[in-house]
Every structure is written in C-alpha cells, then in structure tokens.
Motif scaffolding. Structure first.
Motif, mmCIF file in Angstrom:
data_model
loop_
_atom_site.group_PDB
_atom_site.id
_atom_site.type_symbol
_atom_site.label_atom_id
_atom_site.label_comp_id
_atom_site.label_asym_id
_atom_site.label_seq_id
_atom_site.Cartn_x
_atom_site.Cartn_y
_atom_site.Cartn_z
ATOM 1 N N ASP A 66 6.148 31.148 -14.887
ATOM 2 C CA ASP A 66 7.460 30.533 -15.418
ATOM 3 C C ASP A 66 7.725 29.363 -15.073
ATOM 4 O OD1 ASP A 66 9.673 31.816 -16.977
ATOM 5 O OD2 ASP A 66 10.749 30.697 -15.327
ATOM 6 N N VAL A 67 8.501 28.415 -15.967
ATOM 7 C CA VAL A 67 8.976 27.136 -15.407
ATOM 8 C C VAL A 67 9.959 27.168 -14.345
ATOM 9 C CG1 VAL A 67 10.404 26.803 -17.378
ATOM 10 C CG2 VAL A 67 9.096 24.860 -16.331
ATOM 11 N N VAL A 68 10.764 28.274 -14.673
ATOM 12 C CA VAL A 68 11.886 28.192 -13.527
ATOM 13 C C VAL A 68 11.616 28.926 -12.333
ATOM 14 C CG1 VAL A 68 14.134 28.917 -12.940
ATOM 15 C CG2 VAL A 68 13.925 27.712 -15.331
ATOM 16 N N SER A 69 11.166 29.901 -12.431
ATOM 17 C CA SER A 69 10.781 30.927 -11.314
ATOM 18 C C SER A 69 9.791 30.512 -10.419
ATOM 19 C CB SER A 69 10.885 32.463 -11.488
ATOM 20 O OG SER A 69 9.703 32.897 -12.408
ATOM 21 N N HIS A 70 8.759 29.841 -10.961
ATOM 22 C CA HIS A 70 7.688 29.245 -10.003
ATOM 23 C C HIS A 70 8.224 28.107 -9.713
ATOM 24 C CE1 HIS A 70 3.571 28.598 -8.783
ATOM 25 N NE2 HIS A 70 3.381 27.547 -9.193
ATOM 26 N N GLY A 71 9.017 27.142 -10.211
ATOM 27 C CA GLY A 71 9.657 25.920 -10.041
ATOM 28 C C GLY A 71 8.866 24.882 -10.145
ATOM 29 N N ALA A 122 8.602 29.683 -20.863
ATOM 30 C CA ALA A 122 9.968 29.273 -21.102
ATOM 31 C C ALA A 122 10.653 29.702 -21.816
ATOM 32 C CB ALA A 122 9.819 27.747 -21.695
ATOM 33 N N TRP A 123 10.457 31.218 -22.283
ATOM 34 C CA TRP A 123 11.280 31.985 -23.054
ATOM 35 C C TRP A 123 12.680 32.115 -22.564
ATOM 36 C CZ3 TRP A 123 12.082 32.995 -27.996
ATOM 37 C CH2 TRP A 123 13.023 33.989 -28.281
ATOM 38 N N GLY A 124 13.651 32.334 -23.458
ATOM 39 C CA GLY A 124 14.997 32.571 -22.969
ATOM 40 C C GLY A 124 16.148 31.580 -23.329
ATOM 41 N N LEU A 125 15.620 30.158 -22.701
ATOM 42 C CA LEU A 125 16.658 29.113 -23.066
ATOM 43 C C LEU A 125 15.852 28.108 -23.684
ATOM 44 C CD1 LEU A 125 18.850 29.457 -19.775
ATOM 45 C CD2 LEU A 125 19.322 30.188 -21.848
ATOM 46 N N PRO A 126 16.508 27.037 -24.655
ATOM 47 C CA PRO A 126 16.115 25.892 -24.983
ATOM 48 C C PRO A 126 15.981 25.028 -23.556
ATOM 49 C CG PRO A 126 17.353 26.500 -26.438
ATOM 50 C CD PRO A 126 17.693 27.625 -25.357
ATOM 51 N N LEU A 127 16.709 25.123 -22.849
ATOM 52 C CA LEU A 127 16.704 24.357 -21.557
ATOM 53 C C LEU A 127 15.349 24.442 -20.977
ATOM 54 C CD1 LEU A 127 17.929 22.426 -19.689
ATOM 55 C CD2 LEU A 127 19.147 24.305 -18.659
ATOM 56 N N ILE A 152 0.222 22.647 -25.213
ATOM 57 C CA ILE A 152 1.500 23.240 -25.895
ATOM 58 C C ILE A 152 2.454 24.058 -25.062
ATOM 59 C CG2 ILE A 152 0.175 25.461 -26.539
ATOM 60 C CD1 ILE A 152 1.259 24.877 -29.390
ATOM 61 N N ILE A 153 3.565 23.897 -25.372
ATOM 62 C CA ILE A 153 4.736 24.727 -24.702
ATOM 63 C C ILE A 153 5.566 25.682 -25.556
ATOM 64 C CG2 ILE A 153 4.823 22.764 -23.066
ATOM 65 C CD1 ILE A 153 7.639 22.131 -24.487
ATOM 66 N N GLU A 154 5.891 26.530 -24.770
ATOM 67 C CA GLU A 154 7.020 27.629 -25.529
ATOM 68 C C GLU A 154 8.086 27.148 -25.898
ATOM 69 O OE1 GLU A 154 7.611 32.355 -25.242
ATOM 70 O OE2 GLU A 154 7.586 31.208 -23.334
ATOM 71 N N GLY A 155 8.603 27.298 -27.208
ATOM 72 C CA GLY A 155 9.973 27.065 -27.880
ATOM 73 C C GLY A 155 10.769 28.081 -27.974
ATOM 74 N N VAL A 156 11.991 27.949 -28.088
ATOM 75 C CA VAL A 156 12.927 28.941 -28.454
ATOM 76 C C VAL A 156 13.558 28.570 -29.622
ATOM 77 C CG1 VAL A 156 14.828 30.364 -27.333
ATOM 78 C CG2 VAL A 156 12.951 29.500 -25.939
ATOM 79 N N PRO A 157 13.677 29.587 -30.689
ATOM 80 C CA PRO A 157 14.595 29.176 -31.779
ATOM 81 C C PRO A 157 15.990 29.359 -31.443
ATOM 82 C CG PRO A 157 13.267 31.127 -32.172
ATOM 83 C CD PRO A 157 12.870 30.591 -30.777
#
Length: 347
Positions: A265-270, A289-294, A311-316
C-alpha cells in the motif's frame, strides 16, 4: 535547516465515490466514501506541508526541530519518531525546495501515468449483472480506459459454482464491451488454486493483464500457477503484496520470479519505505491506492519519481477537503500538476 517546525495540526480529507461501492470477496459494502485525518506541518518561516499519516505518532515531539533533521530530500524521512508524517514531510520538503515531489524523488519516469479504475466491485449481487455495464460506462466517462474487476463471489456471497460462473460472466462482459482495455482481476485471496485454474481456463481468450491476490502467498501454489501460465499464449502477470504483507516474503517471491508486480500500500508501506524498496525490487511495482483519490496521486508521484511502475490504481471518486489541484485524468492517463510538493491545496 532554517525551517523549524512551529505547529502541527489536523484536517479532514476524504472521498465521495461516484456511486455506492459494493462488496468484494470477503468484505461488505464500501459505501459512498470516507473521511480520513491528515496532518499539516507548518514552519517558522511560513512553509506548510500536509499529508495522510502512515501510522500513529506523537506530533508534540517534533515541535521546535529543524526540518532537515526530520527529512533528507534525497532519501526520505530520517527521524524514526517523525516517520508517521512521511507524506506531510515529503510535501513540506518539496514545497520548501519549490519542486514537485516526483522531481525531488528523481523524475525517473514521465509525469503522465497510466491509471486504471479499481472500482468494479460486486454491485451485481444487489442490482443484477447489467449494473456492471453501467459502472464500467460511468468510470469510462470519468476518464478511465482500463479496469480492475473484483472476483471471488463464491468465497462468501454465492454458492461456489454460481459465484465462479458470475466471475467469468463479468470478465467476459468487460472484454466484450471494452476490447482494447487493460483488464486486471483481484480475488482478495478469495480463490483456491483449483478455483483459479477453472476460472483461467474459462477466460483464456480475455487477455488478462494481471491476477491480483488470487490466494494467499503460498510458495508451492505460486510455483504451480507459474507453470500453468507458462502454457498460455499471453501470460498474465502475478500481482501480490497488498493485504497485510510480509514484505520480506514478497520481495523473496519476486526474486524467485513468482511475483511480477508488488502491491504494498502506498500509505501504509510509506513513501520513504518505497524509496528504499524500489531499487532492489526484482519486479514491477503498483502500490495499492484504493480508498481515496489522494492515494492515487501519491502513487502517481511515486511512479513518476522512482520509475518501475507501469500502471497505478485509480478511485472513481471526488476528493473532499481540497481545492482544484490541477491534475487531469483523460484517456486513462493521470497527468501530474507542475506544482511544488504534491501540488494539492487544502480547502
């Protein structure tokens, strides 16, 4: 070194999904979005940076300390007690340097990053199969051209055989409607190896791009899967490492050629951890990156800055708590704003 941390405050940011998002293989409805607490770090010279925390921490111990004692722009956060502010400090440092974060990271790749929709969940369980077509069309209109499909309906929500049939139907429907799309599938560890082989045989002509977390990372199962896929004319990649990962195990499996894409995860791994992980990673990366567009924007800076991400994960969804940030999503490509830091201002 002239910048000294003068205050640390909190603010609420979040996401409002384009629609209510349904279930995956083991979790119930995602709902309409969520709010998260972000931290704002201000300095004695008037600079400000903000971001989501990567874990718990005590802001009070950082007051009065110089920014250069907390983060090295060339390496990331260097003070252990400041690590929870990884993203806020990267934003702050890049703003002080007057460069985008991806430039501070090295600008190893293009600031235009391929981005898929990660929002195709099990909404058909409530509203029937036609809702999948509606959701795909909605995400396409939002700017996505590639899609990740949740599978594993037979793990919890449907009888096993019926759930597998529905997974197959959703996959084939997506390929029929979007013949040029990159399609990924994600079982959230809801498949057994046998179920996966049945699924793969049924969708062999669908040209899947990757298989994500189809089952828990068992070495012998991954060896069998790799051998099975070697006979395919177009072999999908194996992606893993999102859910509660043993990072050393994931990196070891990548070195053995059993995982092609690491998903921590982009946040929890850091971001600091990703900066240290990426140079020795024997696989591609695509931070969850699921959950927030941020989180998608964080992943885009990581991709453009460090490279090795296709490629990266996007959130609609639309972001709550920020103002226009200059990012664009068009034809499946997210273009980063040419602004200092992450380029996102709070409302």
């Amino acid at each position: 070194m002239d910048h000294v941390v003068s205050s640390i405050s909190t603010v609420q940011v979040g996401a409002r999904f384009l629609r209510n998002v349904g279930r995956n293989s083991f979790r119930d409805h995602k709902g309409s979005g969520a709010l998260e607490t972000a931290y704002v770090v201000a300095t004695s010279l008037g600079a400000r940076g903000w971001g989501l925390p990567i874990g718990p921490g005590d802001p009070s111990v950082l007051i009065g300390r110089s920014v250069d004692s907390l983060i090295d722009p060339a390496a990331g956060v260097i003070a252990a007690d400041a690590m929870f502010l990884d993203y806020a400090l990267h934003d702050l440092a890049a703003r002080i340097l007057d460069v985008p974060v991806h430039v501070m990271l090295g600008a190893a790749a293009s600031p235009q990053v391929r981005c898929y929709s990660g929002g195709i969940y099990f909404d058909d369980l409530d509203d029937g199969l036609p809702v999948i077509e509606q959701n795909l069309k909605q995400d396409s209109a939002f700017g996505f051209r590639d899609f990740k499909l949740k599978v594993g309906r037979g793990y919890r929500w449907m009888p096993a055989a019926a759930g597998l049939d529905r997974d197959i139907a959703v996959t084939r429907l997506t390929r029929d409607l979007y013949p040029d799309a990159t399609i990924m599938v994600d079982a959230n560890d809801g498949y057994s190896l046998n179920t996966l082989i049945h699924y793969l045989d049924a969708v062999a002509d669908c040209d899947l791009y990757w298989l994500e977390e189809m089952f828990a990372e068992r070495h012998e199962d991954l060896v069998f899967l790799r051998e099975h896929l070697s006979r395919w004319p177009s072999r999908p990649l194996i992606a893993d490492g999102e859910y509660s990962p043993n990072v050393d195990h994931i990196l070891s499996l990548a070195r053995e050629g059993l995982i092609d894409v690491a998903l921590m995860d982009v946040v929890s791994h850091g971001l600091t951890a990703w900066r240290h992980t990426m140079p020795s990673l024997a696989a591609k990366a695509s931070p969850h990156a699921w959950g927030l567009p941020l989180k998608t924007l964080y992943a885009a800076h990581l991709a453009a800055g460090l490279g090795n991400v296709d490629i990266i994960e996007g959130v609609p969804a639309n972001t709550l708590g920020t103002v226009d940030d200059g990012y664009t999503l068009a034809d499946g490509v997210l273009t980063l704003a040419d602004r200092p830091g992450f380029g996102i201002d709070l409302a």
